[in-house]
Design a protein around this motif. Structure first.
Motif, short mmCIF file in Angstrom:
data_model
loop_
_atom_site.label_atom_id
_atom_site.label_comp_id
_atom_site.label_asym_id
_atom_site.label_seq_id
_atom_site.Cartn_x
_atom_site.Cartn_y
_atom_site.Cartn_z
N GLY A 56 27.99 42.59 48.52
CA GLY A 56 28.15 43.93 47.96
C GLY A 56 28.28 43.87 46.45
O GLY A 56 27.39 43.38 45.77
N ASP A 57 29.42 44.36 45.94
CA ASP A 57 29.65 44.39 44.50
C ASP A 57 30.55 43.25 44.02
O ASP A 57 31.05 43.27 42.90
N ILE A 58 30.75 42.24 44.87
CA ILE A 58 31.59 41.08 44.51
C ILE A 58 30.72 39.83 44.54
O ILE A 58 29.91 39.64 45.45
N ALA A 59 30.90 38.97 43.53
CA ALA A 59 30.14 37.73 43.46
C ALA A 59 31.08 36.57 43.17
O ALA A 59 32.11 36.74 42.51
N THR A 60 30.70 35.40 43.66
CA THR A 60 31.40 34.16 43.34
C THR A 60 30.42 33.25 42.64
O THR A 60 29.29 33.05 43.11
N HIS A 61 30.84 32.70 41.51
CA HIS A 61 30.05 31.71 40.78
C HIS A 61 30.84 30.40 40.82
O HIS A 61 32.03 30.38 40.49
N ILE A 62 30.17 29.31 41.24
CA ILE A 62 30.81 28.01 41.34
C ILE A 62 29.93 27.02 40.57
O ILE A 62 28.71 26.99 40.77
N LEU A 122 33.32 37.74 40.16
CA LEU A 122 32.83 38.82 39.33
C LEU A 122 32.66 40.09 40.16
O LEU A 122 32.50 40.01 41.38
N ARG A 123 32.70 41.23 39.47
CA ARG A 123 32.48 42.52 40.14
C ARG A 123 31.37 43.27 39.40
O ARG A 123 31.37 43.32 38.16
N ARG A 124 30.46 43.83 40.18
CA ARG A 124 29.40 44.66 39.59
C ARG A 124 30.01 45.99 39.17
O ARG A 124 30.67 46.67 39.96
N GLN A 125 29.76 46.37 37.94
CA GLN A 125 30.27 47.62 37.40
C GLN A 125 29.31 48.76 37.75
O GLN A 125 28.19 48.52 38.20
N GLU A 126 29.73 49.98 37.52
CA GLU A 126 28.89 51.14 37.84
C GLU A 126 27.55 51.10 37.10
O GLU A 126 26.54 51.59 37.61
N PHE A 135 29.93 22.99 26.46
CA PHE A 135 29.97 22.88 27.92
C PHE A 135 28.60 22.57 28.48
O PHE A 135 27.59 23.08 27.99
N THR A 136 28.59 21.77 29.53
CA THR A 136 27.37 21.55 30.30
C THR A 136 27.73 21.70 31.77
O THR A 136 28.87 21.44 32.16
N TYR A 137 26.76 22.14 32.54
CA TYR A 137 26.96 22.34 33.97
C TYR A 137 25.93 21.54 34.73
O TYR A 137 24.78 21.46 34.33
N SER A 138 26.34 20.98 35.85
CA SER A 138 25.42 20.16 36.63
C SER A 138 24.82 20.93 37.81
O SER A 138 24.13 20.35 38.63
N GLY A 139 25.07 22.22 37.87
CA GLY A 139 24.52 23.06 38.93
C GLY A 139 25.30 24.35 39.04
O GLY A 139 26.39 24.47 38.47
N HIS A 140 24.75 25.30 39.75
CA HIS A 140 25.40 26.60 39.92
C HIS A 140 25.17 27.09 41.34
O HIS A 140 24.08 26.93 41.88
N GLU A 141 26.19 27.69 41.91
CA GLU A 141 26.04 28.43 43.16
C GLU A 141 26.52 29.84 42.89
O GLU A 141 27.54 30.03 42.22
N VAL A 142 25.79 30.81 43.39
CA VAL A 142 26.16 32.21 43.25
C VAL A 142 26.02 32.85 44.61
O VAL A 142 24.95 32.80 45.23
N ASN A 150 18.02 35.10 43.40
CA ASN A 150 17.40 36.43 43.37
C ASN A 150 17.83 37.15 42.09
O ASN A 150 18.60 36.62 41.28
N LYS A 151 17.37 38.37 41.90
CA LYS A 151 17.63 39.13 40.68
C LYS A 151 19.13 39.30 40.42
O LYS A 151 19.59 39.08 39.29
N GLU A 152 19.90 39.68 41.41
CA GLU A 152 21.33 39.90 41.21
C GLU A 152 22.07 38.59 40.95
O GLU A 152 22.99 38.54 40.13
N GLN A 153 21.68 37.53 41.65
CA GLN A 153 22.31 36.23 41.39
C GLN A 153 22.04 35.78 39.96
O GLN A 153 22.93 35.24 39.29
N ASN A 154 20.83 36.03 39.48
CA ASN A 154 20.52 35.69 38.09
C ASN A 154 21.35 36.51 37.11
O ASN A 154 21.73 36.01 36.05
N LYS A 155 21.63 37.76 37.44
CA LYS A 155 22.49 38.59 36.58
C LYS A 155 23.90 38.02 36.51
O LYS A 155 24.52 38.01 35.45
N VAL A 156 24.41 37.55 37.65
CA VAL A 156 25.74 36.93 37.68
C VAL A 156 25.73 35.67 36.83
O VAL A 156 26.62 35.46 35.99
N LEU A 157 24.74 34.83 37.03
CA LEU A 157 24.63 33.60 36.25
C LEU A 157 24.55 33.91 34.76
O LEU A 157 25.22 33.28 33.94
N LYS A 158 23.75 34.89 34.40
CA LYS A 158 23.60 35.28 32.99
C LYS A 158 24.93 35.77 32.42
O LYS A 158 25.25 35.48 31.26
N ALA A 159 25.71 36.49 33.20
CA ALA A 159 27.01 36.98 32.72
C ALA A 159 27.93 35.80 32.37
O ALA A 159 28.60 35.80 31.34
#
Length: 156
Positions: free
Chosen positions: A102-108, A133-137, A91-98, A28-37
């Motif tokens: 709330g305002d806390i995310a885990t990227h694996i 990760l934490r979403r900032q204001e 670096f290369t990645y073989s997949g992502h989980e996000v 979703n939109k927020e997961q994509n923001k985490v991935l992009k970060a």
């Protein structure tokens, strides 16, 4: 030499780069923001833009450059990233989980890294990156904990 290799692996901490790959599930939109970060930090690291790398973390973030050795001092973190960038890691990645709560995310992400040691020999490493990760204001996601050695306990 071994220490340089281990340090390069640590760079992965939630780091993402050239080989962006995603699981089959759409984010979703927020997961994509985490991935992009995370991807932005990885790209900055590969480009030796240490200021942008450091801007990817909260001021009191923890990075695990070596298993069981978390670093939270920004000066030391900057030195570690600068030193590791000299190996020109890719670096290369073989997949992502996000996952977001709330305002806390885990990227694996499983990752692989190829670089060059000072003597010109090739360095290859791999691991499992786990980043919190934490979403900032302002809506931006910044890393709070970055551990590229998420597989460490399983291999112990």
């Amino acid at each position: 030499m071994k220490k340089l290799g281990v340090l390069l692996v640590l760079l992965t901490f939630g780091v993402i780069s050239t080989g962006y790959s995603q699981t089959k599930k759409k984010f979703n939109k927020e997961q994509n923001k985490v991935l992009k970060a995370v991807q932005s930090m990885t790209t900055a690291f590969e480009n030796k833009d240490i200021n942008k790398v450091m801007a990817s973390y909260e001021s009191k973030a923890v990075v695990v450059f070596e298993p069981e050795t978390p670093i939270s001092d920004n000066t030391i973190m900057r030195e570690m990233f600068t030193g590791m960038s000299m190996a020109n890691p890719v670096f290369t990645y073989s997949g992502h989980e996000v996952f977001i709560a709330g305002d806390i995310a885990t990227h694996i992400a499983p990752w692989e890294m190829i670089g060059k040691a000072p003597d010109g020999s090739e360095i290859k490493q791999s691991g499992l990156s786990v980043a919190i990760l934490r979403r900032q204001e302002n809506g931006e996601w910044l890393m709070v904990i970055d551990n590229p050695h998420g597989q460490f306990l399983m291999n112990k």
